[in-house]
Design a protein around this motif. Sequence first.
Motif, PDB file in Angstrom:
ATOM      1  N   LEU A   1       0.801   8.432  -1.502  1.00 55.22           N
ATOM      2  CA  LEU A   1      -0.517   8.917  -1.916  1.00 55.22           C
ATOM      3  C   LEU A   1      -0.416  10.309  -2.512  1.00 55.22           C
ATOM      4  O   LEU A   1      -1.064  10.618  -3.513  1.00 55.22           O
ATOM      5  N   ARG A   2       0.400  11.161  -1.891  1.00 56.15           N
ATOM      6  CA  ARG A   2       0.580  12.512  -2.435  1.00 56.15           C
ATOM      7  C   ARG A   2       1.205  12.450  -3.824  1.00 56.15           C
ATOM      8  O   ARG A   2       0.794  13.147  -4.749  1.00 56.15           O
TER       9      ARG A   2
ATOM     10  N   ARG B   1       0.842  -1.194   0.000  1.00 58.88           N
ATOM     11  CA  ARG B   1       0.000   0.000   0.000  1.00 58.88           C
ATOM     12  C   ARG B   1       0.876   1.244   0.000  1.00 58.88           C
ATOM     13  O   ARG B   1       2.021   1.200   0.453  1.00 58.88           O
TER      14      ARG B   1
ATOM     15  N   THR C   1       2.303   4.847   1.131  1.00 52.91           N
ATOM     16  CA  THR C   1       2.459   5.642   2.348  1.00 52.91           C
ATOM     17  C   THR C   1       1.763   6.984   2.111  1.00 52.91           C
ATOM     18  O   THR C   1       1.338   7.276   0.989  1.00 52.91           O
ATOM     19  N   PRO C   2       1.640   7.835   3.122  1.00 64.96           N
ATOM     20  CA  PRO C   2       1.093   9.171   2.874  1.00 64.96           C
ATOM     21  C   PRO C   2       1.866   9.921   1.781  1.00 64.96           C
ATOM     22  O   PRO C   2       1.269  10.580   0.931  1.00 64.96           O
ATOM     23  N   LEU C   3       3.189   9.794   1.794  1.00 64.83           N
ATOM     24  CA  LEU C   3       3.990  10.410   0.736  1.00 64.83           C
ATOM     25  C   LEU C   3       3.661   9.788  -0.622  1.00 64.83           C
ATOM     26  O   LEU C   3       3.550  10.487  -1.636  1.00 64.83           O
TER      27      LEU C   3
ATOM     28  N   THR D   1      -1.427  11.307  -6.289  1.00 68.30           N
ATOM     29  CA  THR D   1      -2.376  12.397  -6.558  1.00 68.30           C
ATOM     30  C   THR D   1      -1.761  13.401  -7.523  1.00 68.30           C
ATOM     31  O   THR D   1      -2.419  13.832  -8.486  1.00 68.30           O
TER      32      THR D   1
END
Length: 83
Positions: free
Chosen positions: A66-67, A60, A62-64, A70
């Motif tokens: 996902l950024r 999956r 990470t927040p980084l 996006t």
Amino acid sequence: MMFRPDVRIKIEQEFANAAQARSQGFEGRARVCVRRAAGAAIRAYLEQRGLLVRDHRTVRPTPLGLRFLTDLQTLFLKAAAPS
């Protein structure tokens, strides 16, 4: 780029399998093996950069990550928008 030993072994095995398949005339199987090698290399690269995390069952972002996804999606949507 340096890969973990398990990743390096996986990549080398897939390339060896591809070479064997190709020598036996199985071009389709050879392409599959090379794609698996590329996938292993890409996953390892993204993990090293902190964009992916993997546990025993899933991979999956990470927040980084996902950024990054996006931002990448935004670039493609802008490029695909009608003028």
